[in-house]
Structure formats: structure tokens, C-alpha cells
Scaffold this active site. Structure first.
Site, short mmCIF file in Angstrom:
data_model
loop_
_atom_site.label_atom_id
_atom_site.label_comp_id
_atom_site.label_asym_id
_atom_site.label_seq_id
_atom_site.Cartn_x
_atom_site.Cartn_y
_atom_site.Cartn_z
N ILE A 119 30.74 26.01 31.21
CA ILE A 119 31.24 24.81 31.89
C ILE A 119 32.71 24.55 31.65
CG2 ILE A 119 30.67 23.16 30.06
CD1 ILE A 119 29.71 21.23 32.18
N ASP B 154 26.48 28.95 28.82
CA ASP B 154 26.98 27.73 29.47
C ASP B 154 28.49 27.84 29.51
OD1 ASP B 154 27.80 25.21 30.24
OD2 ASP B 154 26.31 24.15 29.03
N LYS C 51 33.87 19.34 34.31
CA LYS C 51 34.96 19.44 33.34
C LYS C 51 36.21 20.05 33.96
CE LYS C 51 31.80 18.15 30.47
NZ LYS C 51 31.74 16.79 29.92
N TYR D 242 26.86 20.99 21.38
CA TYR D 242 26.92 19.76 22.16
C TYR D 242 25.68 18.90 21.89
CZ TYR D 242 26.11 17.18 26.61
OH TYR D 242 25.82 16.25 27.57
#
Lengths: 439, 509
Positions: free
Chosen positions: A239, A237, A276, A152
């Protein structure tokens, strides 16, 4: 010494003038093009379609329905008796009911295969803040974190800007579907050592952004073993954990720890957010879940700089502790995302474009390397510019994600209506036809 | 070693000695491995709970987690950063210890009349009835989206501008202007909104100073600055001492002296950090003083941060002059002036996390805007606030009533203290008063002050903040917040202080 802009005007800090925010990279430049000429079905049908923003808009109706039927979530009860307490609540521990609701939600997403303790949850205003906070806590300025590529683009800013910490990439390539290997991790570690950087941790995103795929159990085990071996931290992470296309394919690091009896788990920390999975990035809700007591204490104190509005905590506590709502939401959201994913993959396939096999996320990882003039970064950026300015689609070039192989692009599909996605696919078809004719 | 010799005998020939020592080592190693594997795991299905609740005092017992770590088989625990290590230590500031104690055993007139009375938190509870009434009448409409007329979540669910929506900035501009008496108008485009004033101050610090630089701060100052301005930025705070003889008013000569002394030891000063209205004293900077400060800043080429978070908490009939007002009216270089504001005090909404940086410096704004991604205001809260702040009639009524009620409580509380022979500094604003309790100290000095603070907290059971936590150079001063009380509680507070004072006078004999 800080750089003086011009005498005698007063100077700014290094942080202020640094470029580490990265907002001049293509990832963000594409957004500017979109802002200036945004697609609209009726008023601007030839505008730029935003496919560079990983936002989930497919399940808004479920949220709206809940709020309509449960006004107590957006108020504080009849006569607003809970209001006073809520408005005054600025305790960095966060609302217990909200932490409990988050823990339950995280368990539900993982099909009950891992348990979460609400007292290990630290709340932050978004996962962006959570990642930065963890970096401040796990590494000193000048130290390094290992991050698998492609990653990312925001990490360059979130992990490095104010913290002064460096990122050393773990290179992955398409030969094995961009999976992390022990050799790649070792190589990155040695690379850091050769630059005299102290490696403090490894940060993975699972499911991966931009790959749109979950990490396999064996790979997770290898990553955890590597971290244990080097005695460093592991940040996962997660998410996109609720945005998988099937409940069973996602394996959280929490599950791996569970099977190991939580032995040596103090090095593991999970980042989560509702931006998200629940499509609520505007709410600014992130969490750090840590198995390390000291990290929990420190993160909590440091979260003073990034607390979640108590009004929002109250609203979400109501919503997420409603089992009927959360179960239905997770299930329906998954189905809709799967549908979208199939739609775009098939659409691209008919156009002759292959994607990495994905099973999660709000995007797919598209392979346009056959279209490149040369297998170089410059060629990729040239193609990206064509796609942005002529085809008028904002997609993210792999180079902005530090991908070592040119020609890959991240394409988001959940931040628009199905009609818009059809339009985007049509445009891609047209591009491919033009290319074929040219050849 | 007792195994080695017979083994040496057993393993004849080449390498006998080596094998003789290798084999026991190998056996030892395998024994350890065997024991490790067969040690019972901690808990099969539940993650280990954190060792205690994260209250300050409870954290002193946290050393037990260390031994847990070792027993699980790791030899060296994984380290955290030096920053984290220093922050994880139990907080020994009386400011925080007092807050913890008060929240563990909170006073309630009916349910817990012997509990600790909280006078250490500058929170304003005097006008909640007005806000509650507003909520009752307006909440449904306030959460509606502008576009479709019904509850449209897409308007607030999606990514918003990270430094705040334009609607909220405009509403805040209007509100701030009213708060500052209508003398200044604020430009929404010069605002950066943050999740509370805490990140606003830290973000400004990150923009204006490098690690190792310093800010001059008049004392006594808000204990939170030590955290907000220093923790992650690595910046130093240089106290500029103010004294009772000047009613704790800042003087340019003191500022100058501190500046020169700091520069001599090679530290670069980047600016002055002011609280105006002052916390904990509650006095206001005059227009002349603000001009002098701006001259000083220009002469030294440094910034001024003016934390004006208590601007709306001035007492009835007092007048507040914002630095924005002075900068507008005189010909000063605006690029060095930055204001911090928030709704935690003036609108009593600390939980909602609404703060801002207001600056005249485009470069600072550009940098600060990008940094707000780490501390943005939640969208539903932004929407609610636009509604409240745009209700001009309500805001006028609220502010007028607020000032009146703060004035009343202030007068009652200060009179109560005077009745005990305790004098307060002259103040025109703030949710607190600055009381001189030096007569109650047994030995004059910081130690004596802390001893008094401890007795007040544990025996009299009132939590007030000692001056040393605020870096006050004169011992014996305490900050007492009175806006969390009801009128009926004031005599209770005074009675408890009187009791303690009497016991001390008696023991002194």
C-alpha cells in the site's frame, strides 16, 4: 451459544460483542484525545497534534488541479450520456478501463520493472476489505497467518475479527533494523505448530508500516523461499509502494517473481490501495492482485460485499490513465515526502532523538527507549501518556504494533502542513530539554 | 533397479548394499533436479493470464489450470480455505447462469434483435431521463465542497466516518421518510451506511447470529440471500413455505411450524428475514401482519430483519407500511427490529453502492458501525447523493413519475402474459411480476420447471428466473422483471413466449 446481554432482551452474536475490533487500545485511544481537543493553527494552537494517522495530504493540490482541468472525470461527458451505463454498472469484475488504469499505475510506481495484468485485479472498497477478503479465502477459521512485528495495529482487527483466523507474530528487533530473518520465521512457524495452529500464509507489508522502510531483495527472496518450503501463501501488502523516497529502492514481490519466471507464483498475492499513495482514503479504493486463478475468481465473487462505486471507478480511470498526470504525481509526491521526511528526521536529531533509517511511507520509526524509566511495556505506555497529555502529540506506541522492544514510536508526518510539523518538532525539543534538565 | 546389482558389485566392502541402492536414488534425484532447472520458464516478462474470463459457464474449463500447476514443478498446490473452495465452484444456480447468458448476448432492438432479452435483473431503467436531466443541470454544483465554494478535494479525499457522513445520513433519512409516504420519520443516528444493501444484510447477520444459527425466511425469496446471509457468516436459512392459494402470503402458523421443527433438531433460530415489498412476488405485508410478526418475534425472543429496498417501487395508488411505522405506533420492543434499505432500486443507482442498516438497537448499531470499515460508501458518491437527495422538488417529481411508469409497464406486461393464458400473482410493488407458467411445463415438478427455463433461455432467448432458484415450493412460477424494457419490447417478449408455447403444444400433439 451467543452471549445474552440481559433477559428478556434479544441477544447479539459473538462477533458483535467481541473485543477483536481493538478500538480500546492506545492506538485508537489517542485518536479520541485528538478528536476532543484537535490542534488548529489559529483557533486552538495548544490542541493535540495528530501524528498517529498515516494519511498523505502533501499532494492535494495536484489532484485538485487535475480535477479542475478535466471536468469529464467528475461528470460523464456532455449531456451525461455515459451516466446511465455507469450508474447501472455493478459488475464485480469492475470497470475494465479502471482496472487497466490501476495496472498501469502499479507498473509506473515500480519503474516498469514488473508487469500487471488487469484481469488479475480484483477491486475492493479499500485495502482493509482486501486484507480481510484474502484472509477469508486463504485460511479457515482457527488457522494462522504469520506476520512480522512490528505491524499495523489494524491487522488484529482486519485479519481476525470476522474470519476467526489467528495471527502468530514473527519477532523482529533492532539488532538488524527489524528485518525478517529465516530463523525468526522458523521460530514463528514452530510456535504456531506447538499451539496446534495450521499456518496458511505469511503476510508482509512492503514498504513496512510502522518501520517506514522497504524490504531488501535478499530478505524478500528468503520470505518467498520460506513460503514455498512450507507450501503456504505469501500476501504482500504494498500500500505504500508509491510513497518511497526514491524510485529504485523499493522492490516489489512482483519483481522477484519476474526474475524467477513466475515459477510457483500461485501462492503470491499483492494488496494495493490508493489511500496512501494518492491520498484518497475517503474514496475507498483497494485491490487484490493475485497470481492464483482460483483466488482471483473467488475474491471477485466475494467482492460483492465491498464494491467500489462506479462513479469513483470512472473518475479514477480518467485520472490514472492520464500519463502526464500520473508520472508527474508520482515524481512530485516522492519529492515532497522526502522533504518532509528529512525535515522531521533532522528536527528529531537536533532534539537528540534517533530514528530507524527509513526510505518510504508517511511516518518514521522513532527510538525513545533512552527516555524510558525501565525497558518495559508499562514504561512505554507511561511515556506515551505523557506525550499525549502534556506534550499533546498523538503518536503510536510500539506496543500497539506488537513490537517486542519497548520504547519505539511511530510518528506520522504527511497529514499536516509544514507549519504544524514545525510546531510539533518544537514541542518535542521542549520535552527533550525538560528531560535533560531533570537529569 | 537394474543398476543396483552391478553397482553392488562395484561398491565392495561395508555398506555395499546400501551404497548400491543409494547411488541410483541419488542419480535419479540429480537427474530430476537437472531436468527441473532446464525446463523452459513460462514467460519471461509477462505474468500468466487467468485461464478464462470469469463467466460462470467459462469456468467449467478451468480444470486446465491444475495441470499447469503440476507442470511448473510444484508437487502439491497451495490450498485455499474450504469457504473459498466452495465459492470457486462454477455457480449452478439458474439465477446466475441466466444473468451471464443474457450479458454475453444482450438484446438490442436495432443492433442485436435476436439477442437474449434480460428479464432476470431487477433494475429500474424507467426514469433515467429524469436523473440525467438533473445531472445536466446540477452536476457541477453538486460536486462542490461546502466550505471553499470551489472544488475542494480535501473534503472528500480524507478519511470519512466509516459508517457514512452525517450529511448523507440526514439526506437519506429525509428521502426514506418520503418514500414511506411521510408516515415515519427516520433518525440519522440510527443509521449505518454501507456500500450497497448486500453488505448491509451480511453485516446485520454477523451482528445477530453465530455460525450455525438460523434465520426463518418466507419463500419464495431473493436468490441473493443464499449468498449474502450464508457464505461467510455460516448461518442457515430455513424456508417458510408460502403458497399460491394464499397469494404467497406469509402465515404465522407456517412460521411457527418451521420454528418448532428447526428447534427440535437443535438449531438456534436468531430471527426472521422478510422482504417487504416481497421479492419475487411483489406483495405487501399488511399492518396487521406486521403486528402479528412482532408478537411472534417477542414470544420467541428473536430478531426481525425487514429488507425494504423496494419500498419506493410500489405501484401508483398502492400504500406501503414500513415495520418502522408499526413499531412506532404500537408498544413493541424495538430492539429486535432492523431495516435494510438502499438506493439501487428506488433511485436506480446500483453502481454507486449505497445501502443502509437502520436499527433501534444501540448495541447492534455500535457493532455494525465498526464493521462498516469493510464496506464503506465512496466519498465522492456520498457528496453527489447529498445533493440529489436534498433536492426535495426533484425527489417528489421523481418518485411520483417513477410509481406511475412502473404501474404502466406492470399493467402492459401482465396483460401481455394474460393474453398468452399466463396468470400473475396479485402484486402491489416491485420491478417484476410473479408469473404462473405451469401450463407450459411438460412434466409438472422442479425438473420440468428447469427444462422450461432452459428452453426459454436458449430457444426463446428470454432470461427469467425460475421459482426453484427462489426456493418456491410450487413448480412453474417465474419472476419476470419488466423495468429494463421499453414499451416496444413487450410484444417481442410475448411473441417469443407464444412461439415456444406453440411448439410445445404441437409436440405434445
Amino acid at each position: 451459544m451467543a452471549i445474552e446481554i440481559e433477559k428478556p432482551s434479544v441477544g447479539l452474536s459473538k462477533v458483535a460483542v467481541s473485543e477483536t475490533h481493538g478500538e480500546d487500545s492506545p492506538y485508537f485511544a489517542g485518536w479520541k484525545a485528538y478528536d476532543e481537543n484537535p490542534y488548529n493553527e489559529s483557533s486552538n494552537p495548544s490542541g493535540v497534534i495528530q501524528m498517529g494517522l498515516a494519511e498523505n495530504q502533501v499532494s492535494f493540490d495536484l489532484l485538485e488541479k487535475y480535477l479542475e482541468e478535466h471536468s469529464e472525470a467528475s461528470s460523464w461527458g456532455k449531456g451525461a450520456p455515459g451516466f446511465r451505463e455507469n450508474a447501472l454498472f455493478q459488475d464485480y469484475h469492475g470497470l475494465k478501463s479502471f482496472r487497466q488504469a490501476m495496472a498501469n499505475f502499479m507498473e509506473q510506481i515500480r519503474g516498469g520493472r514488473a508487469r500487471f495484468d488487469p484481469d488479475r485485479i480484483v477491486l475492493t472498497a479499500g485495502a482493509t476489505a482486501a486484507n480481510e477478503l484474502l484472509t477469508f479465502i486463504l485460511a479457515d477459521p482457527g488457522d494462522a497467518l504469520l506476520v512480522p512485528t512490528p505491524y499495523y495495529p489494524g491487522f488484529d482487527r482486519d485479519l481476525r475479527w470476522r474470519t476467526g483466523v489467528k495471527i502468530v507474530p514473527i519477532h523482529c528487533d533492532s539488532s538488524n533494523n527489524f528485518q525478517v530473518t529465516p530463523e525468526a520465521m522458523e521460530a514463528a512457524y514452530r510456535c504456531a505448530e506447538s499451539m496446534n495452529l495450521k499456518v496458511r500464509g505469511i503476510l508482509i507489508t512492503n514498504p513496512s508500516n510502522p518501520l517506514g522502510a522497504t524490504i531488501q531483495r535478499t530478505v524478500l527472496e528468503q520470505i518467498l523461499d520460506f513460503a514455498t518450503n512450507k507450501n503456504i501463501h505469501l500476501v504482500s501488502d504494498e500500500i505504500y509502494s508509491g510513497s518511497t523516497f526514491s524510485s529504485s529502492e523499493f522492490i516489489s514481490i512482483a519483481e522477484v517473481l519476474e526474475t524467477r519466471g513466475y515459477k510457483d507464483s500461485e501462492r503470491v498475492h499483492i494488496v494495493y490501495s490508493l489511500s496512501k499513495d494518492l491520498g484518497l482514503p475517503g474514496f475507498r479504493v483497494g485491490t487484490i492482485y493475485s497470481y492464483n486463478d482460483k483466488v482471483v475468481t473467488t475474491a471477485r465473487r466475494m467482492s460483492s460485499f465491498t464494491l467500489i462505486s462506479s462513479q469513483t471507478q470512472h473518475l479514477l480511470a480518467c485520472m490514472l490513465s492520464n500519463k502526464e498526470f500520473s508520472e508527474n504525481y508520482i515524481k512530485t509526491n516522492r519529492e515532497r515526502l522526502t522533504r518532509r521526511y528529512d525535515m522531521i528526521i533532522n528536527g528529531l536529531k537536533t532534539a537528540g532523538i534517533e530514528c530507524l533509517k527509513g526510505n518510504a511511507g508517511l511516518f518514521c520509526w522513532m527510538n525513545l527507549s533512552p527516555l524510558l524509566e525501565e525497558p518495559t511495556r508499562e514504561s512505554e505506555l507511561a511515556l506515551w501518556k505523557v506525550i499525549l497529555n502534556e506534550v499533546r502529540l498523538n503518536i503510536s506506541p510500539g506496543s500497539s504494533c506488537h513490537c517486542s522492544e519497548p520504547g519505539w514510536f511511530r510518528v506520522c508526518f504527511a497529514n499536516m502542513s509544514e507549519q504544524t510539523l514545525e510546531v510539533a518538532l518544537k514541542r518535542i525539543h521542549k520535552l527533550m530539554e525538560q528531560r535533560r534538565r531533570r537529569n | 533397479m537394474r543398476l543396483v546389482v552391478p553397482l553392488q558389485g562395484v561398491v565392495q566392502g561395508r555398506g555395499g548394499l546400501i551404497f548400491g541402492s543409494l547411488i541410483p536414488c541419488a542419480l535419479f534425484y540429480f537427474l530430476q533436479l537437472y531436468l527441473k532447472r532446464h525446463r523452459s520458464p513460462n514467460s519471461r516478462s509477462n505474468p500468466p493470464s487467468p485461464s478464462a474470463s470469469a463467466q460462470n459457464l467459462a469456468e467449467l474449463t478451468r480444470t486446465s489450470s491444475r495441470s499447469n500447476l503440476l507442470s511448473r514443478g510444484s508437487i502439491v498446490p497451495v490450498l485455499i480455505s474450504s469457504l473459498a473452495t466452495s465459492i470457486s465452484k462454477p455457480n449452478d444456480s439458474p439465477y446466475y447462469i441466466g444473468l451471464d447468458k443474457a450479458s454475453e448476448d444482450p438484446y438490442d432492438r436495432i443492433d442485436n434483435p435476436d439477442g437474449v432479452i434480460q428479464l432476470g435483473l431487477s433494475e429500474n431503467r424507467l426514469c433515467f431521463d429524469l436523473i440525467e436531466k438533473w445531472m445536466l443541470e446540477n452536476l457541477k454544483d453538486s460536486m462542490r465542497g461546502r466550505e471553499e465554494g470551489d472544488l475542494s478535494i480535501s473534503g472528500i479525499a480524507s478519511y470519512q466516518p466509516l459508517d457514512g457522513t452525517m450529511e448523507l445520513k440526514m439526506a437519506m433519512a429525509g428521502f426514506m421518510s418520503r418514500v414511506m409516504g411521510g408516515a415515519v420519520s427516520f433518525e440519522p443516528s440510527q443509521m449505518v451506511l454501507t456500500a450497497g444493501a448486500t453488505p448491509a444484510i451480511e453485516t446485520l447477520c454477523f451482528c445477530l447470529a453465530d455460525h450455525g444459527n438460523a434465520f426463518l425466511v418466507p419463500t419464495p425469496y431473493y436468490p441473493g440471500f443464499d449468498r449474502d446471509m450464508k457464505w461467510r457468516t455460516g448461518v442457515e436459512l430455513i424456508p417458510v413455505h408460502c403458497r399460491n392459494t394464499d397469494n404467497f402470503m406469509l402465515s404465522i402458523s407456517a412460521l411457527n411450524q418451521a420454528f418448532n421443527q428447526t428447534r427440535k433438531r437443535g438449531t438456534k433460530i436468531r430471527g426472521i428475514l422478510l422482504s417487504n415489498p416481497a421479492n419475487p412476488v411483489g406483495n405487501l405485508l399488511s399492518r396487521e401482519m406486521l403486528c402479528d410478526l412482532l408478537y411472534f418475534a417477542r414470544e420467541k425472543n428473536i430478531h426481525i430483519i425487514s429488507d425494504e429496498i423496494f419500498a419506493g417501487s410500489i405501484y401508483e395508488n398502492e400504500e406501503f407500511v414500513s415495520i418502522a411505522d408499526v413499531v412506532d405506533s404500537e408498544d413493541f420492543d424495538k430492539s429486535r427490529v432492523h431495516i435494510v434499505y438502499g438506493l439501487s432500486k428506488d433511485l436506480s443507482l446500483p453502481g454507486f453502492r449505497v445501502g443502509m442498516i437502520y436499527s433501534f438497537n444501540e448495541n447492534v448499531l455500535a457493532a455494525a458501525r465498526k464493521l462498516t470499515r469493510f464496506s464503506s460508501i465512496s466519498a465522492p458518491t456520498q457528496r453527489l447523493l447529498v445533493s440529489i437527495l436534498s433536492d426535495a422538488r426533484f425527489i417528489e417529481e421523481y418518485m411520483a413519475t417513477n410509481k406511475k411508469r412502473i404501474r404502466n409497464m406492470h399493467d402492459l406486461f401482465v396483460a401481455g402474459l394474460e393474453g398468452l393464458g399466463i396468470r400473475c400473482a396479485d402484486s402491489s410493488a416491485g420491478l417484476y411480476c410473479w408469473a404462473d407458467m405451469s401450463k407450459l411445463i411438460l412434466t409438472y415438478g422442479e425438473k420440468g420447471e428447469l427444462e422450461l427455463w432452459e428452453k426459454l433461455l436458449h430457444v426463446a432467448k428470454i432470461n427469467i428466473t425460475p421459482g426453484s432458484a427462489c426456493h418456491c415450493i410450487e413448480p412453474g412460477w417465474f419472476r419476470c422483471c419488466f423495468t429494463t424494457l421499453d414499451k416496444e419490447d413487450i410484444p417481442v417478449v410475448m411473441e417469443r413466449i407464444r412461439k415456444l408455447a406453440d411448439t410445445r403444444a404441437a409436440s405434445r400433439g
